[in-house]
Design a protein around this motif. Structure first.
Motif, mmCIF file in Angstrom:
data_model
loop_
_atom_site.group_PDB
_atom_site.id
_atom_site.type_symbol
_atom_site.label_atom_id
_atom_site.label_comp_id
_atom_site.label_asym_id
_atom_site.label_seq_id
_atom_site.Cartn_x
_atom_site.Cartn_y
_atom_site.Cartn_z
ATOM 1 N N LEU A 60 -63.835 28.771 -22.468
ATOM 2 C CA LEU A 60 -63.305 30.057 -22.021
ATOM 3 C C LEU A 60 -61.789 30.038 -21.952
ATOM 4 O O LEU A 60 -61.129 31.018 -22.302
ATOM 5 N N THR A 61 -61.213 28.927 -21.534
ATOM 6 C CA THR A 61 -59.759 28.798 -21.484
ATOM 7 C C THR A 61 -59.174 28.864 -22.895
ATOM 8 O O THR A 61 -58.176 29.552 -23.130
ATOM 9 N N VAL A 66 -56.449 32.283 -27.316
ATOM 10 C CA VAL A 66 -56.530 33.003 -28.598
ATOM 11 C C VAL A 66 -56.373 34.508 -28.377
ATOM 12 O O VAL A 66 -55.620 35.186 -29.092
ATOM 13 N N VAL A 67 -57.066 35.063 -27.393
ATOM 14 C CA VAL A 67 -56.983 36.501 -27.120
ATOM 15 C C VAL A 67 -55.563 36.893 -26.733
ATOM 16 O O VAL A 67 -55.026 37.897 -27.215
ATOM 17 N N LYS A 72 -50.417 39.474 -28.057
ATOM 18 C CA LYS A 72 -48.974 39.330 -28.224
ATOM 19 C C LYS A 72 -48.564 39.702 -29.644
ATOM 20 O O LYS A 72 -47.585 40.418 -29.850
ATOM 21 N N GLY A 73 -49.342 39.262 -30.640
ATOM 22 C CA GLY A 73 -49.040 39.595 -32.028
ATOM 23 C C GLY A 73 -49.095 41.098 -32.269
ATOM 24 O O GLY A 73 -48.252 41.650 -32.970
#
Length: 81
Positions: A60-61, A66-67, A72-73
Motif C-alpha cells: 500500500l505504501t 506511485v499515485v 504530481k505529473g
C-alpha cells in the motif's frame, strides 16, 4: 458465497452445475427468481481459503508513492484538479 464484495456474500446458493472457463472452474448457481449467477470456485467455500490481507502495508505504501507521482505529473502539466 464467500467473496466479501459480492452482493450475494454470505448466502448459500444451490450449484446447478460446474464447468471449465479460462483454465479455471466456475459454478453456475441458482440466484432465485429464475435467474442464475456464475461464480469462480475461488469465491465460494469450495475454493481455497481467502487470505486475510490482500495487500500488505508495504504494498500500500508503494502504491501511494506511485499515485502521488501520477498526481504530481498531471498537476505539472496542468491536468490535475
Amino acid at each position: 458465497m464467500t467473496y466479501p464484495f459480492h452482493p450475494l456474500a454470505g448466502r448459500s446458493l444451490e450449484v446447478l452445475y460446474s464447468k471449465r472457463r479460462g483454465g479455471g472452474r466456475v459454478f453456475v448457481c441458482d440466484a432465485g427468481d429464475g435467474g442464475s449467477v456464475t461464480l469462480p470456485v475461488e469465491w465460494t467455500d469450495r475454493g481455497p481459503a481467502a487470505d486475510e490481507a490482500r495487500l500488505s502495508p508495504e504494498s500500500l505504501t508503494e502504491l501511494l508513492v506511485v499515485v502521488n507521482a501520477l498526481f504530481k505529473g498531471c498537476a505539472d502539466r496542468g491536468e490535475g484538479a
